[in-house]
Structure formats: C-alpha cells, structure tokens
Design an enzyme around this catalytic site. Structure first.
Site, PDB file in Angstrom:
ATOM      1  N   MET A 167       0.843  -1.195   0.000  1.00 58.18           N
ATOM      2  CA  MET A 167       0.000   0.000   0.000  1.00 58.18           C
ATOM      3  C   MET A 167       0.880   1.247   0.000  1.00 58.18           C
ATOM      4  O   MET A 167       1.980   1.239   0.549  1.00 58.18           O
ATOM      5  CB  MET A 167      -0.910   0.021   1.241  1.00 58.18           C
ATOM      6  CG  MET A 167      -1.745  -1.234   1.437  1.00 58.18           C
ATOM      7  SD  MET A 167      -2.668  -1.707  -0.019  1.00 58.18           S
ATOM      8  CE  MET A 167      -3.833  -0.369  -0.151  1.00 58.18           C
ATOM      9  N   GLU A 194       1.194  -5.084   3.478  1.00 59.61           N
ATOM     10  CA  GLU A 194       1.912  -5.789   2.403  1.00 59.61           C
ATOM     11  C   GLU A 194       1.371  -7.202   2.238  1.00 59.61           C
ATOM     12  O   GLU A 194       1.102  -7.873   3.234  1.00 59.61           O
ATOM     13  CB  GLU A 194       3.371  -6.004   2.794  1.00 59.61           C
ATOM     14  CG  GLU A 194       4.310  -4.888   2.681  1.00 59.61           C
ATOM     15  CD  GLU A 194       5.638  -5.344   3.268  1.00 59.61           C
ATOM     16  OE1 GLU A 194       6.513  -5.731   2.493  1.00 59.61           O
ATOM     17  OE2 GLU A 194       5.768  -5.347   4.500  1.00 59.61           O
TER      18      GLU A 194
HETATM   19  P1  TTP Z   1       5.580   1.417   4.897  1.00 55.16           P
HETATM   20  O1  TTP Z   1       4.970   0.480   3.921  1.00 55.16           O
HETATM   21  O2  TTP Z   1       7.019   1.259   5.227  1.00 55.16           O
HETATM   22  O3  TTP Z   1       5.441   2.908   4.369  1.00 55.16           O
HETATM   23  P2  TTP Z   1       4.172   3.663   3.825  1.00 55.16           P
HETATM   24  O4  TTP Z   1       3.074   2.751   3.433  1.00 55.16           O
HETATM   25  O5  TTP Z   1       3.800   4.767   4.773  1.00 55.16           O
HETATM   26  O6  TTP Z   1       4.758   4.388   2.557  1.00 55.16           O
HETATM   27  P3  TTP Z   1       5.258   3.747   1.210  1.00 55.16           P
HETATM   28  O7  TTP Z   1       4.319   4.236   0.163  1.00 55.16           O
HETATM   29  O8  TTP Z   1       6.624   4.316   1.032  1.00 55.16           O
HETATM   30  O9  TTP Z   1       5.272   2.263   1.320  1.00 55.16           O
HETATM   31  O10 TTP Z   1       4.775   1.370   6.249  1.00 55.16           O
HETATM   32  C1  TTP Z   1       3.380   1.079   6.287  1.00 55.16           C
HETATM   33  C2  TTP Z   1       2.777   1.812   7.452  1.00 55.16           C
HETATM   34  O11 TTP Z   1       3.380   1.377   8.640  1.00 55.16           O
HETATM   35  C3  TTP Z   1       3.002   3.281   7.403  1.00 55.16           C
HETATM   36  O12 TTP Z   1       1.988   3.961   6.672  1.00 55.16           O
HETATM   37  C4  TTP Z   1       3.028   3.675   8.831  1.00 55.16           C
HETATM   38  C5  TTP Z   1       3.511   2.445   9.560  1.00 55.16           C
HETATM   39  N1  TTP Z   1       4.908   2.595   9.988  1.00 55.16           N
HETATM   40  C6  TTP Z   1       5.167   2.982  11.298  1.00 55.16           C
HETATM   41  O13 TTP Z   1       4.246   3.173  12.084  1.00 55.16           O
HETATM   42  N2  TTP Z   1       6.454   3.146  11.695  1.00 55.16           N
HETATM   43  C7  TTP Z   1       7.502   2.930  10.860  1.00 55.16           C
HETATM   44  O14 TTP Z   1       8.665   3.095  11.255  1.00 55.16           O
HETATM   45  C8  TTP Z   1       7.224   2.503   9.524  1.00 55.16           C
HETATM   46  C9  TTP Z   1       8.348   2.246   8.571  1.00 55.16           C
HETATM   47  C10 TTP Z   1       5.932   2.360   9.131  1.00 55.16           C
END
Ligand code: TTP
Length: 712
Positions: free
Chosen positions: A19, A121
């Site tokens: 996502m 994911e």
């Molecule tokens: P990610 O998939 O790493 O990032 P994202 O979906 O925000 O952005 P991207 O489009 O780059 O994939 O993380 C998924 C969710 O998990 C994110 O929206 C918020 C949460 N998260 C945290 O709370 N702390 C963290 O350190 C990370 C990496 C993610």
C-alpha cells in the site's frame, strides 16, 4: 540466519503488493478533504511535535521525511496537515489500519494464494491464474489492453527518449517470440493491474506492486515505482537489477550479515557476491547461509507464498525516550498493564473472529543501567506459555519483566534493593503473542459457548481464562502442536493466584523490584523449556503439581450436581441463557476438581482425565504422547487426527484418544447443550452407538462419568 530454499520453478508468477503511504491513506479516507494535500500521520508526544510515521507523496515532494518530527515537517512544509494516530491504552491504536489492511487482503486473496506479510503488504502466488489466462486469452491475442496494464514498468525494457513508454509496454506484452516465462509474467501484469483497480474501487486506497518469478524479486520491484504503479521483473533483467542493488537493500541483509559482507568480503552490491564460490560463502557463513547467499546473488529464491491471511503474531509496544524512561517497577507495571490489555483485546478478537489461539507470551524491552553504555548489555527477552485473560497476561508479563530485569542487572539483588530509581531505566516495552494456531474445528462452538456466557468484556476475562485453562486445545499441525500442548499443561500448573499479585504489589510499595522475584520466576514455565520434542519428557509430572483454581470465579461453590438436579433443569427446556445445569455442572466440576488438587493430585493422568470433558481431543492427544513417550512425529499424527471435522474415518483415533468410556456419557446432559454443541457431541457419539443395544447406561451418574477414573 537465512536458509536457502530450492527454487521449485522459475515459471511461477509471484506478486508483492504494498500500500502507498498507508496510514495517510486511511486517515484521508476518514477525512476526504485531506486528499491530495501534503499530509502526515504523527504519533504525538510533546517532544518536537511528535514523530512522523507516515508521509503522503505530496508532502514528500516538499522534502518531508518520515525521520522528521512534526515541528521539522512544518518547517519544510508549513501547509502540511498533521493527523494524530488514534490513541488507546495510552498509546497508538492501530486497529483502524489493521482493519483497512484486512479489507485489501480480502480483495487480493480472490486471485491466488495470499500471504499477509505486514499491516500493508501482501504476497500473492498468481501462477495458476496466469497459466489459465495464458491458455484462454494469451497476451499476444489481446487488442484492447487496459491503461493500468500499459502503465506497467518492465525492468530491462529500454524506452528511448521521445518514445511512448506505453507503446513499448504494449509491444513487450504482445511479443510473439516471448519466452513462456515472460508470457506468464505478462499475464501476471494483467491480473495485478485488475486487482489494484479493484482495491481502489472498493477501498479508495492505491497500492503498488512487483511481479516476478519469486518473492524476493517481487518485493524488490514493488518499491521501485511508487505510488500506484506496478513493476514487472523478466528473468532476463535479474542480473542487471542485482548488479547495482546495494547489499543493505536486500531483505535479510540490512543487519549484521550485510555489514559483514561489506566489511569482510568487500561486497557493495548483491551482484558483487557473484565472484565468490558457494564453498567460499559456506566457509564464511555456514552451509545454509552460504548457500542462500550464492542463490540470491543469482536471483534464485524458492520461498513459497504461505497461504496466510492473518497475522502470525500480535504485539503491543511503546517507547519511552529520553526523560520519559521508566524508572520504577510501578511505572513499568502500569504500562505493562496497558499493553497487556490491548494485547488481550486483540487475542480475544482473533479468537472470536478467526477461532485462533496464541500459545506464547513474550516480553521485550530496552533498558539502560546506570554507569554502563547501552551496547554493553541487552535487556533479555523472556517468554512463557500464554494464559488467556487480561489479568493473567498482565501478571505473567510482569513476572517476565522481573525475570529479565534480574538477569539484566546481573543478579545483584541486594545492591538494587530500595534504590531502583537510580539504577536502571526502561526506554521501550512490548508484549507479543505468538505461535497462533486455529482451534480444531470440531471444538469451535464449545469455545464460543463458554465465551458467550460471559456478559461483559471486563468480566469476560477471568471466566474465559478459566474456560481456556480448562478447555482450550492446542494447535493442529506439526511438532509445534506438541509443544503447544505442553504449554497448555504447564499453564494449568502455574500457580499465579491472588496471593502472588499481592506479594508483587507489596513489593512495589517497598520499591524493591526483586524481593519477590525468585519464587515467581522459578514457578513460571519459560517457553524455552518447551522446545524439546514432545513425548520425550513427562512434563506434567515434572511441573508444579498444583493446578490453578478459578481465583475470581464469582459462581458459588457447591457440590457435584445430582442427576435429579440435572433432570429438573432439563424440564426447563433447552434455553441456556443465564444459568443452567450444564453450567452448574462445569462450575461444580471445576470445584470438585479443585478439591482434588488440594489433595495434592500429582498424577498427570488424573489431571488430564479430569480436563478431558472440556475439549477432549487434543488434551488426550498430549496425554497419549505423554504416557507412552512417543516421538514427536507420532504426536503429530494423533493431533492431526483430532483437527478435522468429526468425520467417521477419524473416529477410531478419536475414540482411542478420549480416555473414558464414551458409552457412559449421560445423554440427558448433552440434550441441555445448545444445538450446535449437541451436534458436535452427537458427531463424536454417533459411531459409538451400538444398534439394538438398549441404552443401559442412560441415567448413569454424570459425576461418575466425569470424575477421574482411578482404575485407568
Ligand atoms: P511502509 O509500507 O514502510 O510505508 P508507507 O506505506 O507509509 O509508505 P510507502 O508508500 O513508502 O510504502 O509502512 C506502512 C505503514 O506502517 C506506514 O503507513 C506507517 C507504519 N509505519 C510505522 O508506524 N512506523 C515505521 O517506522 C514505519 C516504517 C511504518
């Protein structure tokens, strides 16, 4: 350490769907006025405007990064909208994000085997769907190709300047001379594009995807073109992709192994590994890891997509940075209670929705000890068998913390006595529940029935905990089940009652974290003790002989019900709302069992037989393992036989596993149960009924039946 799995075929079609800025999208769906605006989700605390945990792509364009705090984000993007993550139990409440992730999973899982890899994911094995598409509608035969498919990025496909990329992708998809593998990937591109469009339509969320022949390559590709795009990895492009891929970007190479490859072997990219023979890599890192490294350097990865839509574990944690570090056991206990309450709610919800139970409770923490640098000593993680019920989880987590603290402080009990505030600080705490397995299907309604009797969630915990201590079976598959069963036995034997809570409270008041420690920790069965193969040791008899009583059971104690009483209740019909004789029976049964315990029942057989009414199958499977000391493999067979529906072919095994005479069940008791439970009992009983034999046992005492039979 990673272990190589044989690449089963390079003809698989695997997708990794991730996502885009997920938490932001969830918040934007709640507040549609934020769509298209620079937005970030923050986990609020007073320090510099809170920590950013998700950043929208609009905000990223302004230079906002996840590593920033709220105040910094406002400096680089004054118009940014900062949305605070919901809070419950004094910490971030991720339930809305988890549920949103589940919405997506339910759409994606329609096209192939689906593995939920994290909150946002998913891996999909689309091989079958791609093969079917290739047969029915091969890519080269397609005239109209959806825009979303044409927007795919195909690694290795050269797009010259001024050339329409979509036209090049169309040509690649419709190539007559494409390999069979590339044709399958092209089909995968169609399927994934359609799935992504469906996700957008149904949930309003965008996602990105990688499509390749294995999980490793699909995962690498999904992050290459974000947001809302997909990337295909033809086999011919793999060498080029890995040649320039920095070592630390590869999954499993972000930590010490990656560092060692960089510093010891001088590898900057994954491709640099190609210069080393398999033997050399095995010499340096062992057989398995060496083999795995040799394979990944060539893009080979045989890992299967696990068919798993639900998380493998549940966790609840919180950090306490800088001055917020917890310095008293009372403050640690306060936060552990909050974390455990959240964990317990999620376990309960998993049980209700998915019929799954967890077997292992683990406590992790980070802490410092005054006068020592952080790196010198790691706060040890501790595990034990998980007992259901908030209070029990809280008690056990505290005990685990105390054990870990003791180890962390180097067993210097006397030195720390009374001055804990000056000695240590906890900067993060988390509790997790793992080894989550489905409850055998034949027992669902019984468990539901127990749960359903309890009116409110707060009062729910204790009775359900009791019901589980008595009734919950173990996992249905593999050797883990055996340890699961052992955990269950050990749970029953852990004497974690009120007295001990009081002791530990007293301890808190005295500001002495360790005064009560040795006794409690020694009595708490650690998970590590469960690793040996089941059946190799009679753990029940080696455990504390004392079984926990239903400490807070509000139901009155009374003697075992007479058949007359049961009959009387029976005339009230089958409506089981409120108290009924079968519930009385359970209560009384527990009580009668308790009285046995007070007589120091040390015989595992007694304990097991007494418990066998609740959910007979797995308990007895364990008992069987236990009694005749079978190897783990044998245990597995027997447990598996108890997992499925109550089919007739399994009945002989079931009957062997039940350690009582099934013909002696008093049918009048069963008739009082709700219909679905009756059905389950009937399914168990049916094959044992002897036609043309009068029911001579009808009317025999249920007390006689349910109490342990000393002659066995
Ligand atoms: P990610 O998939 O790493 O990032 P994202 O979906 O925000 O952005 P991207 O489009 O780059 O994939 O993380 C998924 C969710 O998990 C994110 O929206 C918020 C949460 N998260 C945290 O709370 N702390 C963290 O350190 C990370 C990496 C993610």
């Amino acid at each position: 350490m990673p272990v190589a799995k044989r690449e089963t075929s390079d003809g698989r079609v695997i997708a990794h769907v991730d996502m885009d800025c997920f938490y932001v999208q969830v918040e934007q769906r709640k507040q549609p006025n934020l769509r298209g605006l620079p937005t970030a989700v923050i986990q609020y605390n007073s320090f510099k405007g809170g920590a950013l945990i998700a950043v929208s792509y609009e905000a990223r364009n302004f230079g906002v990064k996840r590593s920033m705090r709220g105040d910094e984000a406002k400096d680089v993007c004054p118009q940014i909208h900062l949305v605070q993550v919901p809070v419950a139990h004094g910490k971030a409440d991720l339930n809305s994000y988890r549920n949103a992730g589940s919405e997506v999973v339910s759409i994606l899982s329609k096209k192939g085997r689906c593995e939920r890899a994290s909150i946002d994911e998913v891996y999909l094995d689309l091989t079958d769907a791609a093969e079917t598409m290739l047969l029915e509608m091969p890519p080269e035969a397609r005239e109209d190709i959806e825009e979303e498919v044409l927007k795919s990025h195909v690694l290795g496909l050269e797009i010259k300047e001024g050339i329409d990329a979509k036209e090049e992708v169309r040509k690649w998809i419709r190539r007559g001379d494409a390999t069979y593998q590339d044709k399958l990937l092209a089909c995968g591109a169609f399927i994934v594009a359609n799935l992504r469009m469906q996700v957008l339509k149904d949930t309003e969320f965008t996602c990105s995807a990688g499509i390749a022949h294995n999980k490793m390559l699909a995962k690498l590709a999904s992050g290459m073109n974000k947001p809302a795009q997909q990337t295909v990895v033809p086999q011919s492009s793999v060498g080029g992709l890995l040649e320039s891929l920095p070592i630390k970007k590869m999954k499993q190479l972000g930590g010490k192994l990656g560092s060692s490859l960089q510093s010891d072997l001088g590898c900057k990219t994954v491709g640099d590994l190609l210069q080393f023979s398999e033997e050399k890599l095995q010499q340096c890192y062992g057989i398995n890891t060496g083999n795995w490294l040799w394979n990944i350097a060539r893009g080979i990865n045989g890992e299967e997509v696990e068919g798993r839509l639900l998380p493998k574990s549940h966790g609840s944690g919180k950090t306490f940075p800088g001055p917020q570090a917890l310095k008293t056991l009372a403050s640690v206990q306060h936060w552990l209670n909050e974390l455990c309450e959240e964990l317990s709610e999620r376990l309960q919800s998993d049980l209700n929705l998915n019929k799954r139970i967890a077997h292992t409770l683990t406590l992790h923490a980070r802490a410092y000890k005054k006068g020592e640098s952080d790196s010198l000593r790691k706060f040890p993680s501790e595990s034990c068998p998980l007992r259901y019920g908030t209070t029990k989880i809280q008690e056990d987590a505290l005990t685990l913390f105390q054990a870990a603290l003791r180890e962390f402080l180097g067993f210097c009990i006397s030195k720390t006595h009374g001055n804990e505030n000056n000695n240590w600080g906890v900067t993060s705490l988390s509790v997790s529940a793992s080894k989550i397995v489905p409850i055998p299907s034949g027992t669902h309604s019984i468990v539901k029935y127990f749960g359903g009797q309890v009116p409110s969630s707060s009062s729910f915990n204790q009775p359900l905990g009791n019901a589980f201590d008595e009734a919950v079976p173990s996992s249905p598959s593999g050797s883990e089940n055996c340890s699961g069963l052992i955990s269950y036995e050990l749970q029953q034997n852990y004497p974690g009652g009120d007295t001990e809570i009081k002791n530990s409270e007293a301890c808190l008041h005295e500001q002495d974290p360790l005064c009560n420690l040795s006794r409690k920790v020694d009595s708490l069965p650690k998970e590590s003790s469960l690793e040996s193969p089941a059946g190799s040791e009679d753990r029940t008899t080696k455990s504390e002989p004392y079984r926990e009583l239903p400490a807070k059971d509000p139901r009155p104690l009374s003697s075992t019900p007479s058949l007359k009483a049961v009959e009387k209740k029976k005339t009230m019909g089958n409506n089981l709302k409120g108290n009924c004789s079968i519930m009385d029976f359970f209560n009384n049964y527990q009580n009668s069992q308790s009285s046995l315990e007070h007589k120091n029942v040390t015989n595992a057989h007694d304990v097991k037989t007494a418990s066998s009414f609740g959910l007979p199958s797995t308990m007895d499977s364990y008992s069987t393992c236990n009694q005749i000391e079978q190897p783990a493999e044998r245990c597995r067979e027997e447990i598996d036989s108890n997992v499925g529906e109550c089919s007739v072919p399994n009945m002989s095994q079931r009957r062997q596993a039940w350690d009582y005479n099934i013909d002696e069940i008093d049918h009048s008791v069963i008739e009082e149960l709700p219909p679905e439970i009756q059905q389950e009992f009937q399914a168990w009983l049916r094959p044992h009924k002897r036609p043309n034999v009068p029911n001579s046992k009808r009317g025999s005492s249920i007390t006689h039946y349910f109490l342990p039979d000393k002659s066995r």
